[in-house]
Design a protein around this motif. Structure first.
Motif, PDB file in Angstrom:
ATOM      1  N   GLY A  47       0.726  -1.381   0.101  1.00  6.12           N
ATOM      2  CA  GLY A  47       0.223  -0.037  -0.032  1.00  6.12           C
ATOM      3  C   GLY A  47       0.813   1.195   0.187  1.00  6.12           C
ATOM      4  O   GLY A  47       0.361   2.281   0.343  1.00  6.12           O
ATOM      5  N   ARG A  48       2.085   1.214   0.048  1.00  4.92           N
ATOM      6  CA  ARG A  48       2.814   2.328  -0.210  1.00  4.92           C
ATOM      7  C   ARG A  48       3.670   2.646  -1.592  1.00  4.92           C
ATOM      8  O   ARG A  48       4.274   1.759  -1.968  1.00  4.92           O
ATOM      9  CB  ARG A  48       4.272   2.319   1.024  1.00  4.92           C
ATOM     10  N   LEU A  49       3.706   3.647  -2.118  1.00  8.63           N
ATOM     11  CA  LEU A  49       4.530   4.295  -3.079  1.00  8.63           C
ATOM     12  C   LEU A  49       5.860   4.325  -2.936  1.00  8.63           C
ATOM     13  O   LEU A  49       6.328   5.204  -2.017  1.00  8.63           O
ATOM     14  CB  LEU A  49       3.865   5.376  -3.751  1.00  8.63           C
ATOM     15  N   LEU A  50       6.442   3.396  -3.423  1.00  7.17           N
ATOM     16  CA  LEU A  50       7.991   3.450  -3.180  1.00  7.17           C
ATOM     17  C   LEU A  50       8.968   4.110  -4.337  1.00  7.17           C
ATOM     18  O   LEU A  50      10.040   4.737  -3.793  1.00  7.17           O
ATOM     19  CB  LEU A  50       8.597   2.123  -3.072  1.00  7.17           C
ATOM     20  N   GLN A  51       8.541   4.074  -5.371  1.00  5.91           N
ATOM     21  CA  GLN A  51       9.437   4.899  -6.423  1.00  5.91           C
ATOM     22  C   GLN A  51       8.268   5.145  -7.558  1.00  5.91           C
ATOM     23  O   GLN A  51       7.725   4.374  -8.039  1.00  5.91           O
ATOM     24  CB  GLN A  51      10.643   3.976  -6.762  1.00  5.91           C
ATOM     25  N   PRO A  62      17.113   1.717  -9.444  1.00  4.34           N
ATOM     26  CA  PRO A  62      16.142   1.450  -8.317  1.00  4.34           C
ATOM     27  C   PRO A  62      16.482   2.020  -7.122  1.00  4.34           C
ATOM     28  O   PRO A  62      17.537   2.250  -6.880  1.00  4.34           O
ATOM     29  CB  PRO A  62      16.119  -0.162  -8.338  1.00  4.34           C
ATOM     30  N   ALA A  63      15.426   2.538  -6.343  1.00  3.47           N
ATOM     31  CA  ALA A  63      15.835   3.529  -5.216  1.00  3.47           C
ATOM     32  C   ALA A  63      16.218   2.641  -3.947  1.00  3.47           C
ATOM     33  O   ALA A  63      16.685   3.366  -2.893  1.00  3.47           O
ATOM     34  CB  ALA A  63      14.628   4.132  -4.875  1.00  3.47           C
ATOM     35  N   SER A  64      15.928   1.357  -3.801  1.00  5.14           N
ATOM     36  CA  SER A  64      16.277   0.630  -2.817  1.00  5.14           C
ATOM     37  C   SER A  64      16.243  -0.750  -3.227  1.00  5.14           C
ATOM     38  O   SER A  64      16.028  -1.343  -4.352  1.00  5.14           O
ATOM     39  CB  SER A  64      14.860   0.800  -1.901  1.00  5.14           C
ATOM     40  N   LEU A  65      16.661  -1.623  -2.224  1.00  7.05           N
ATOM     41  CA  LEU A  65      16.977  -2.904  -2.398  1.00  7.05           C
ATOM     42  C   LEU A  65      15.692  -3.693  -2.462  1.00  7.05           C
ATOM     43  O   LEU A  65      15.609  -4.680  -3.443  1.00  7.05           O
ATOM     44  CB  LEU A  65      17.619  -3.641  -0.966  1.00  7.05           C
ATOM     45  N   ARG A  66      14.654  -3.256  -1.947  1.00  8.86           N
ATOM     46  CA  ARG A  66      13.270  -3.726  -2.060  1.00  8.86           C
ATOM     47  C   ARG A  66      12.776  -3.778  -3.518  1.00  8.86           C
ATOM     48  O   ARG A  66      12.269  -4.718  -4.157  1.00  8.86           O
ATOM     49  CB  ARG A  66      12.207  -3.161  -1.030  1.00  8.86           C
ATOM     50  N   ILE A  67      13.098  -2.607  -4.021  1.00 13.18           N
ATOM     51  CA  ILE A  67      12.547  -2.213  -5.508  1.00 13.18           C
ATOM     52  C   ILE A  67      13.300  -3.341  -6.366  1.00 13.18           C
ATOM     53  O   ILE A  67      13.045  -3.846  -7.564  1.00 13.18           O
ATOM     54  CB  ILE A  67      12.925  -0.858  -5.930  1.00 13.18           C
ATOM     55  N   ALA A  68      14.969  -3.103  -6.111  1.00 11.54           N
ATOM     56  CA  ALA A  68      15.714  -4.130  -7.111  1.00 11.54           C
ATOM     57  C   ALA A  68      15.187  -5.512  -7.104  1.00 11.54           C
ATOM     58  O   ALA A  68      15.164  -6.168  -8.006  1.00 11.54           O
ATOM     59  CB  ALA A  68      17.150  -3.914  -6.444  1.00 11.54           C
ATOM     60  N   GLN A  69      15.043  -5.869  -5.847  1.00 16.06           N
ATOM     61  CA  GLN A  69      14.371  -7.511  -5.822  1.00 16.06           C
ATOM     62  C   GLN A  69      13.001  -7.726  -6.176  1.00 16.06           C
ATOM     63  O   GLN A  69      12.819  -8.618  -7.057  1.00 16.06           O
ATOM     64  CB  GLN A  69      14.461  -7.910  -4.332  1.00 16.06           C
ATOM     65  N   PHE A  70      12.180  -6.765  -6.237  1.00 14.75           N
ATOM     66  CA  PHE A  70      10.895  -6.783  -7.100  1.00 14.75           C
ATOM     67  C   PHE A  70      10.842  -6.676  -8.361  1.00 14.75           C
ATOM     68  O   PHE A  70      10.241  -7.582  -9.248  1.00 14.75           O
ATOM     69  CB  PHE A  70       9.937  -5.602  -6.594  1.00 14.75           C
ATOM     70  N   LEU A  71      11.709  -6.133  -8.978  1.00 15.17           N
ATOM     71  CA  LEU A  71      12.069  -5.883 -10.249  1.00 15.17           C
ATOM     72  C   LEU A  71      12.974  -7.114 -11.025  1.00 15.17           C
ATOM     73  O   LEU A  71      13.001  -7.382 -12.128  1.00 15.17           O
ATOM     74  CB  LEU A  71      12.803  -4.629 -10.805  1.00 15.17           C
ATOM     75  N   ARG A  72      13.272  -8.083 -10.061  1.00 19.76           N
ATOM     76  CA  ARG A  72      14.038  -9.353 -10.511  1.00 19.76           C
ATOM     77  C   ARG A  72      15.276  -8.789 -11.231  1.00 19.76           C
ATOM     78  O   ARG A  72      15.591  -9.733 -11.992  1.00 19.76           O
ATOM     79  CB  ARG A  72      13.290 -10.329 -11.074  1.00 19.76           C
ATOM     80  N   LEU A  73      16.080  -7.759 -10.511  1.00 15.11           N
ATOM     81  CA  LEU A  73      17.298  -7.403 -11.552  1.00 15.11           C
ATOM     82  C   LEU A  73      18.439  -8.546 -11.273  1.00 15.11           C
ATOM     83  O   LEU A  73      18.428  -9.252 -10.192  1.00 15.11           O
ATOM     84  CB  LEU A  73      17.938  -6.157 -10.884  1.00 15.11           C
TER      85      LEU A  73
END
Length: 208
Positions: A47-51, A62-73
């Motif tokens: 429920g939070r907007l991260l980037q 990517p702005a954070s580790l969570r986003i990098a993992q979500f994008l499956r980089l």
């Protein structure tokens, strides 16, 4: 929908959107769809907007580790050890040291992850004799031809070193290109490597 039909529908929707200058919000779990449809892409978790950024920026910065993992980089690794040096950190990944430009305001405390972007890895034939932290001996394991972007899968720094995927760019195909078993050099500029503090338990917004 199967993959081909899905791609056709996405392409047609994008054409209609541009032709009629429509403002639209598309909600999807497919990264490729988001990058094709969106002029700007927002990443939401819990429920939070991260980037929110242009697709090209989101996938490159990517702005954070969570986003990098979500994008499956590809090539995202936990850092085992950090040695702070003037102007750089020496980050150990699976026993291999990589020179990295320190993040602004960062300190080598706590847990960190390093992202080695596949498009930033420079491949050269032969072994590296200098032993610099930005150049590493590597062995080609296989060529991966999935989707539009082929990759070279490498074992870097010996049998226990990290396995990296490097983008297989057109100029690398001259003379037949790399093949499994080739001994090469893998180079990565310190400024190309991104460091992320381990924020997986951090609930704060990182919106851009």
């Amino acid at each position: 929908l199967d993959h081909d039909i899905r791609q056709q529908i996405v392409a047609q929707f994008r054409e209609l959107q541009r032709a009629f200058q429509l403002t639209a919000i598309a909600v999807t779990h497919h990264h490729e769809e988001a990058s094709i449809l969106g002029d700007r892409v927002a990443v939401m978790m819990d429920g939070r907007l991260l980037q929110i950024d242009k697709p090209s920026i989101l996938f490159a910065q990517p702005a954070s580790l969570r986003i990098a993992q979500f994008l499956r980089l590809r090539n995202l690794f936990p850092v085992e050890q950090i040695e702070a040096r003037p102007g750089e950190w020496l980050c150990r990944i699976h026993g291999v040291d990589f020179a990295v430009r320190p993040p602004a305001g960062g300190a080598p405390r706590g847990s960190w992850f390093a992202w080695l972007p596949p498009g930033e890895i420079a491949l050269r034939p032969g072994q590296n004799a200098a032993g610099a932290a930005s150049q590493h001996p590597a062995c080609v394991m296989e060529i991966i031809r999935e989707g539009l972007q082929p990759f070279v899968r490498l074992r870097v720094g010996g049998e226990r070193g990290p396995v990296l995927d490097s983008a297989l760019l057109p100029h690398m195909l001259r003379g037949g290109g790399p093949a499994a078993g080739d001994q090469i050099q893998a180079g990565l500029h310190p400024e190309a490597i991104a460091l992320f503090p381990d924020d997986r338990d951090d609930a704060a917004d990182v919106s851009g």
